[in-house]
Write a protein that holds these residues in place. Structure first.
Motif, short mmCIF file in Angstrom:
data_model
loop_
_atom_site.label_atom_id
_atom_site.label_comp_id
_atom_site.label_asym_id
_atom_site.label_seq_id
_atom_site.Cartn_x
_atom_site.Cartn_y
_atom_site.Cartn_z
N HIS A 60 0.78 -1.24 -0.04
CA HIS A 60 0.03 0.04 0.13
C HIS A 60 0.90 1.28 0.04
N LEU A 61 1.83 1.53 0.93
CA LEU A 61 2.48 2.59 0.94
C LEU A 61 3.50 2.67 0.06
N ARG A 62 4.19 1.82 -0.62
CA ARG A 62 5.19 1.97 -1.51
C ARG A 62 4.66 2.48 -3.05
N ASP A 63 3.25 1.82 -3.08
CA ASP A 63 2.76 2.29 -4.37
C ASP A 63 2.23 3.93 -4.40
N LEU A 64 1.78 3.90 -3.07
CA LEU A 64 1.29 5.38 -3.10
C LEU A 64 2.12 6.41 -2.88
N LEU A 65 3.46 6.34 -2.40
CA LEU A 65 4.46 7.46 -2.57
C LEU A 65 5.03 7.18 -3.87
N ILE A 66 5.19 6.28 -4.72
CA ILE A 66 5.73 6.34 -6.09
C ILE A 66 4.79 7.16 -6.92
N ILE A 67 3.46 6.70 -6.67
CA ILE A 67 2.29 7.70 -7.38
C ILE A 67 2.35 9.20 -7.23
N LYS A 68 2.35 9.29 -5.72
CA LYS A 68 2.59 10.77 -5.37
C LYS A 68 3.61 11.69 -5.84
N GLN A 69 4.82 11.08 -6.21
CA GLN A 69 5.85 11.92 -6.35
C GLN A 69 5.88 12.86 -7.69
N ALA A 70 6.18 13.84 -7.69
CA ALA A 70 6.08 14.73 -8.81
C ALA A 70 7.08 14.35 -9.99
N ARG A 71 6.64 14.55 -11.41
CA ARG A 71 7.39 13.94 -12.46
C ARG A 71 7.79 14.96 -13.41
N ARG A 72 7.25 16.09 -13.23
CA ARG A 72 7.82 17.07 -14.35
C ARG A 72 8.15 18.36 -13.75
N GLY A 73 8.74 19.12 -14.61
CA GLY A 73 9.37 20.26 -14.16
C GLY A 73 10.40 20.57 -13.13
N LYS A 74 10.65 21.74 -12.57
CA LYS A 74 11.47 21.96 -11.57
C LYS A 74 11.14 21.13 -10.38
N LEU A 75 10.02 20.76 -10.02
CA LEU A 75 9.58 20.21 -8.88
C LEU A 75 9.64 18.51 -9.16
N ALA A 76 10.25 18.12 -10.01
CA ALA A 76 10.13 16.55 -10.37
C ALA A 76 11.18 15.69 -9.28
N GLY A 77 10.57 14.95 -8.75
CA GLY A 77 11.35 14.20 -7.84
C GLY A 77 11.01 14.61 -6.37
N SER A 78 10.00 15.38 -6.23
CA SER A 78 9.70 15.93 -4.74
C SER A 78 8.25 15.46 -4.57
N TRP A 79 7.98 15.75 -3.26
CA TRP A 79 6.58 15.52 -3.00
C TRP A 79 5.75 16.75 -2.57
N ASP A 80 4.45 16.77 -2.84
CA ASP A 80 3.86 18.09 -2.62
C ASP A 80 3.19 18.18 -1.29
N PRO A 81 3.76 19.01 -0.36
CA PRO A 81 3.35 19.04 0.96
C PRO A 81 1.72 19.28 1.18
N SER A 82 1.13 19.68 0.19
CA SER A 82 -0.40 19.91 0.56
C SER A 82 -0.88 18.69 0.51
N ASP A 83 -0.51 17.62 -0.13
CA ASP A 83 -1.03 16.42 0.15
C ASP A 83 -1.24 15.67 1.31
N TYR A 84 -0.40 16.26 2.50
CA TYR A 84 -0.11 15.64 3.56
C TYR A 84 -0.31 16.51 4.82
N GLN A 85 -1.00 15.90 5.97
CA GLN A 85 -1.05 16.30 7.29
C GLN A 85 0.09 17.25 7.64
N TYR A 86 0.08 18.55 8.35
CA TYR A 86 1.45 19.25 8.85
C TYR A 86 2.21 19.57 7.65
N GLY A 87 1.73 19.17 6.16
CA GLY A 87 2.59 19.58 5.32
C GLY A 87 2.90 21.03 5.05
N SER A 88 1.94 22.02 5.49
CA SER A 88 2.08 23.25 5.30
C SER A 88 3.21 23.84 6.28
#
Length: 648
Positions: A586-614
């Motif tokens: 469950h977790l491995r695939d979730l994190l792979i899918i959620k990773q940004a893939r384009r532009g300058k943010l490619a390779g990062s994870w969007d904090p708005s998808d997570y609690q305490y991300g802000s």
């Protein structure tokens, strides 16, 4: 030669026709004219008339539609329009009038009569009787000569259906029937000749994920900058196959770049010595397991994939790209990393270094050794005299940052043996011990009554120092007090929902809290593991089952608790077995899918998808996500040994 009775009448009728006989309907109507002809003639015509009358009686049957008679071997009937005698086409039971050019179809009664005539004639003159076609014969036996024809007026349903079809087809023009026939023929030929649609070969991606070691394909070299794209066109199998193949090649290349260092600064021990060290070590903090040369084998054994490794590689690439010029990272201002005056902070720098070290990247070995060296130097330069490392953090997050920085320094020492880290690491551990509350917890201020969240990072730093064979000192009393705090945080609950939970299974954020928290339960139970609880402890089994049943990662969730994922992933990996397999999928695939893939943010994870991300921002989210995907080799599993030369 003697003449048959039928011959005179046949020739007489033909002679009358040749003289311009008016339209008549039967031989009976011809009799008056034959009589006149006989009286005016010197020939014995009376004999012919009598022969004709006898022949009519023998070879004629009266029906409601008029008589049906035989002329030689020809069946005759009357035209319903002009009463002219017409011959019957026996195969179709139809007749065409020579006078008015109308077409007619014999009724069922007339058909039976015709069959009777032919049958009787065949008995008397078998050589001259024409056979009745099989298709025209009625289903029942034909009526005898003594049987009246009144009983035959009612036609059976099959005959009515046949008559209806015959009328429809007979009324249609010949060109239309020909057109229908050719259309049917063309359709049949098309079905025979047109080949079935060709289905090009396609790649089937299974959704069933298993940690089993499976044989892979041939490695193919490709440029590492090819983006990982999976949004393929479902209607173009070839395009989808090409794109998937490119994505697989790119993932393999990204995963491979962390394995070897083309120009290491220090000599690594032999791979055989590293494997023996891993096999005989009972301690989770034997960091030799992070050796990049063991990476592929451990990933396969513990449930990772090429895609998970590619996600780690891309995440580290993004973190390296936003490092400040002085070697630090900034939580709030990472976008200004190109600015030489951009300030860094201890929280971002420590969080960013954790996944680099987890991937086996140190200041001596690895493709990111310069990135790691600059970050470690910045932490040591900004450590206070008493060991505190909270530079740039003036909020409650300061103690979190210190615990994370202490882990970084301890791991750098344990992985390289570089003595330059010993004193900074020991001072950071001493600072944690002095910060502890008298009842065992840690919180935002020195000696403040603790909470489980802050305690987790501090205990991980202490255990890293104690179990990593680095020679760092940790007081046993500090760990005993921490264990007592966890007893208080997991005491029995009074609420109906958790009344059955045994003490020591579900954990609160603070002692006064009335409800357990999933993140605190994962964090508290991981600490219990490091403090000596065994896998067969019933309290541990209860907590693991409770988390699997109530807090499994779900890709459809609106918000994800990345903090909880970070601790629960370590807990499940150490626990192993079926719970780990379920969690990992469950977790491995979730994190792979959620990773940004384009532009300058490619390779990062969007904090708005997570609690305490802000609060933590993109560096916080990306660092914890990478550490969770490194779980396969970041620490040895506590309850089993890895024999990399044989079986586990």
């Amino acid at each position: 030669m003697p003449r048959t009775p039928a011959d005179p009448i046949d020739r007489s009728i033909e002679k009358l026709f040749a003289q311009g006989l008016p339209d008549t309907s039967s031989v009976a109507e011809l009799r008056p004219q034959l009589n006149l002809w006989a009286e005016a003639s010197d020939s014995p015509m009376q004999e012919l008339v009598e022969a004709a009358s006898q022949t009519q009686r023998l070879h004629s049957v009266e029906t409601t539609a008029g008589p049906v008679w035989l002329s030689g071997n020809v069946v005759m009937c009357c035209c319903p329009e002009c009463d002219a005698p017409v011959s019957v086409r026996l195969w179709l039971m139809v007749a065409d009038c020579w006078s008015c050019e109308s077409a007619m179809e014999l009724s069922y009664e007339q058909q039976v009569a015709a069959e009777q005539l032919l049958t009787q004639t065949s008995r008397n003159r078998p050589s001259q009787a024409a056979p009745l076609p099989r298709r025209c014969r009625p289903r029942q036996e034909p009526a005898s000569a003594s049987q009246t024809l009144d009983t035959l007026n009612t036609e059976p349903p099959p005959r009515r259906l046949i008559k209806t079809i015959q009328r429809m087809t007979h009324a249609l023009p010949a060109w239309f029937i020909s057109l229908l026939f050719h259309l049917v023929a063309l359709l049949v030929l098309a079905l025979i000749l047109i080949p079935t649609a060709y289905e090009p070969p396609a790649i089937t991606v299974s959704t069933a994920i298993s940690p089993a070691d499976e044989e892979g394909g041939v490695d193919i070299e490709a440029a590492p900058e090819v983006p990982l794209e999976f949004d393929t066109n479902a209607y173009d199998n070839k395009a989808a196959e090409r794109q998937l193949k490119q994505a697989s090649i790119a993932a393999a290349q990204d995963a491979r770049e962390l394995i070897l260092d083309p120009d290491p600064l220090s000599q690594l021990p032999s791979i055989e010595d590293v494997k023996r060290s891993v096999a005989r070590s009972p301690q989770s903090f034997n960091l030799a397991v992070r050796d990049p040369r063991l990476r592929n084998e451990i990933v396969k054994r513990e449930g990772g994939t090429t895609l998970s490794e590619a996600a780690v590689s891309r995440g580290l690439r993004w973190l390296a790209s936003v490092q400040n010029c002085d070697g630090s990272w900034s939580l709030a201002k990472y976008r200004n990393h190109d600015d030489e005056s951009n300030p860094g902070d201890a929280a971002a720098t420590s969080l960013a270094l954790l996944p680099f070290l987890g991937a086996g990247q140190t200041h001596e070995n690895g493709i990111y050794r310069e990135t790691v060296a600059k970050g470690l130097r910045w932490l040591m330069e900004h450590q206070e005299a008493d060991g505190e490392i909270t530079h740039g953090i003036r909020t409650n997050a300061a103690i979190y940052a210190h615990g994370q920085a202490a882990i970084v320094l301890v791991e750098a020492l344990a992985m390289t043996g570089d003595e330059r880290f010993r004193e900074p690491a020991q001072k950071a551990i001493n600072y944690i011990e002095g910060f502890q509350h008298k009842h065992g917890g840690w919180r935002y201020r020195p000696q403040e009554a603790g909470d489980t969240s802050v305690m987790g990072w501090q205990l991980m730093a202490l255990q890293s120092a104690r179990l990593s064979n680095s020679g760092l000192q940790v007081a046993d009393s500090t760990l005993m007090l921490a264990d007592q705090f966890l007893d208080v945080a997991s005491r029995p609950y009074r609420s109906r929902d958790f009344r059955k939970a045994p003490a020591g299974t579900l954990y609160r954020y603070q002692a006064p809290d009335s409800q357990p928290k999933i993140a605190m339960t994962a964090e508290g139970m991981l600490c219990r593991m490091y403090l000596g609880w065994k896998r067969d402890d019933g309290r541990m089994n209860y907590a693991v089952d409770w988390l699997i049943e109530n807090a499994l990662p779900n890709i459809k969730a609106r918000k994800h608790n990345l903090y909880y994922y970070y601790y629960a992933t370590q807990l499940m990996h150490h626990y192993g077995g079926k719970p780990w397999e379920i969690w990992n999928q469950h977790l491995r695939d979730l994190l792979i899918i959620k990773q940004a893939r384009r532009g300058k943010l490619a390779g990062s994870w969007d904090p708005s998808d997570y609690q305490y991300g802000s609060s933590g921002g993109r560096i916080y989210a990306t660092s914890l996500a990478i550490c969770s995907l490194e779980v396969y080799y970041r620490h040895l599993p506590l309850f089993k040994k890895l024999d990399l030369n044989g079986t586990d």
